[in-house]
Motif scaffolding. Structure first.
Motif, PDB file in Angstrom:
ATOM      1  N   MET A  74       2.256   1.627  -3.525  1.00 21.31           N
ATOM      2  CA  MET A  74       1.255   2.040  -4.434  1.00 21.31           C
ATOM      3  C   MET A  74       0.669   3.703  -4.295  1.00 21.31           C
ATOM      4  O   MET A  74       0.462   4.095  -5.410  1.00 21.31           O
ATOM      5  CB  MET A  74       0.023   1.121  -4.475  1.00 21.31           C
ATOM      6  CG  MET A  74       0.227  -0.461  -5.143  1.00 21.31           C
ATOM      7  SD  MET A  74       0.944  -0.136  -6.696  1.00 21.31           S
ATOM      8  CE  MET A  74      -0.361   0.478  -7.746  1.00 21.31           C
ATOM      9  N   ASP A  75       0.819   3.978  -3.229  1.00 20.18           N
ATOM     10  CA  ASP A  75       0.341   5.311  -2.820  1.00 20.18           C
ATOM     11  C   ASP A  75       1.285   6.286  -3.747  1.00 20.18           C
ATOM     12  O   ASP A  75       1.006   7.170  -4.340  1.00 20.18           O
ATOM     13  CB  ASP A  75       0.284   5.633  -1.388  1.00 20.18           C
ATOM     14  CG  ASP A  75      -0.899   5.339  -0.788  1.00 20.18           C
ATOM     15  OD1 ASP A  75      -1.911   4.774  -1.541  1.00 20.18           O
ATOM     16  OD2 ASP A  75      -0.834   5.367   0.389  1.00 20.18           O
ATOM     17  N   PRO A  96       0.803  -1.294   0.050  1.00 19.48           N
ATOM     18  CA  PRO A  96       0.093   0.055   0.019  1.00 19.48           C
ATOM     19  C   PRO A  96       0.678   1.397   0.022  1.00 19.48           C
ATOM     20  O   PRO A  96       0.419   2.098  -0.531  1.00 19.48           O
ATOM     21  CB  PRO A  96      -0.830  -0.259   1.237  1.00 19.48           C
ATOM     22  CG  PRO A  96      -0.821  -1.800   1.511  1.00 19.48           C
ATOM     23  CD  PRO A  96       0.536  -2.137   1.035  1.00 19.48           C
ATOM     24  N   LYS A 131      -6.946   6.699  -7.816  1.00 19.16           N
ATOM     25  CA  LYS A 131      -5.763   6.384  -7.938  1.00 19.16           C
ATOM     26  C   LYS A 131      -5.926   5.391  -9.102  1.00 19.16           C
ATOM     27  O   LYS A 131      -6.114   4.220  -9.026  1.00 19.16           O
ATOM     28  CB  LYS A 131      -5.034   5.403  -6.842  1.00 19.16           C
ATOM     29  CG  LYS A 131      -5.020   6.563  -5.583  1.00 19.16           C
ATOM     30  CD  LYS A 131      -4.730   5.723  -4.309  1.00 19.16           C
ATOM     31  CE  LYS A 131      -4.548   6.888  -3.083  1.00 19.16           C
ATOM     32  NZ  LYS A 131      -4.039   6.214  -1.888  1.00 19.16           N
TER      33      LYS A 131
END
Length: 201
Positions: free
Chosen positions: A64-65, A61, A108
Motif C-alpha cells: 500500500m505504501d 502495508p 495516503k
C-alpha cells in the motif's frame, strides 16, 4: 429473544443435542458459525491457501505504501497533461476529500483514480477512450481493483457500455473517463506506459 434464535437456543440434533447458548455462552454464535459450515461444506482453508493469505496480509502495508506513492505521482502527472481534461484523486489538493485524507489517512489517498481524456469538439470521446485502453502495454485491461499489478478500464466502452448518455451521467461516468487501479510497478514504467497511450488519443 430466544424464540427468534432457535438454532442457538434449542438442541441441535446434528451435534448430539447441544444447545449453543448453554454450552458456549457469549461465544454461541461464532462457534456455530464455525463448526456447522465446516462440517457441512468443508469451509476450511487448505494449508497452502492459509499461507498465501497470511503472506498477503503481512505484506499489505508495504504494497500500500508503494501503491499510494505511485498513485499520487500519476495523479499529479495526469493533472498537468495536455490530453487530460480532469483528474479525480483524493490525494490532490482540489479534491473535496483531500483534507479528510490528510487527517485520517496520513495523506495516503488510495490506489484508485479516474481521469477524463480531453477530446476536440465533435470528436468521439468513447472511441478515444477505447484507443487509449488499446494502447496500454503495462497496465492490464481489467475492471477489478486493488491488485499488485496496475489495471485500467474505460467504463463507457466496457462495464457501462449498455447505458445511454443520461444513465452514464447519473452513474458519474463520462464518455472519456478512464479508471486506474495503481500497482507496485516502478513509477517510471507506469508513467511511460500512460504517456504512450495518451499519444494514441
Amino acid at each position: 429473544h430466544k424464540e427468534r434464535f432457535k438454532r442457538l437456543n434449542e438442541p441441535d440434533v446434528s451435534y448430539h443435542g447441544v444447545v449453543y447458548t448453554e454450552a458456549l455462552g457469549a461465544a454461541a454464535y461464532i462457534a456455530r458459525a464455525r463448526v456447522v459450515p465446516l462440517r457441512n461444506m468443508g469451509a476450511a482453508l487448505s494449508p497452502f491457501n492459509a499461507w498465501a493469505t497470511l503472506q498477503g496480509i503481512e505484506t499489505l502495508p508495504l504494497r500500500m505504501d508503494r501503491i499510494c506513492e505511485n498513485a499520487q505521482k500519476i495523479a499529479e502527472t495526469l493533472q498537468n497533461h495536455p490530453k487530460v481534461e480532469w483528474v479525480r484523486y483524493a490525494g490532490l489538493p482540489d479534491h473535496p476529500d483531500h483534507a479528510l485524507v490528510q487527517r485520517q489517512m496520513g495523506g495516503k489517498a488510495s490506489g484508485i483514480l479516474s481521469f477524463s481524456l480531453k477530446t476536440a469538439p465533435g470528436e468521439d470521446a468513447r472511441a478515444a477512450g477505447a484507443r487509449f485502453l488499446d494502447a496500454l502495454q503495462l497496465f492490464l485491461r481489467l475492471v477489478n481493483i486493488g491488485d499488485a499489478k496496475s489495471l485500467a478500464t474505460h467504463p463507457a466502452s466496457t462495464t457501462h457500455r449498455q447505458l445511454n448518455p443520461e444513465e452514464l451521467a447519473k452513474a458519474g461516468v463520462t464518455e472519456g473517463m478512464v479508471r486506474l487501479s495503481i500497482g507496485i510497478e516502478h513509477i517510471d514504467d507506469l508513467l511511460e506506459d500512460l504517456n504512450r497511450a495518451l499519444q494514441a488519443v
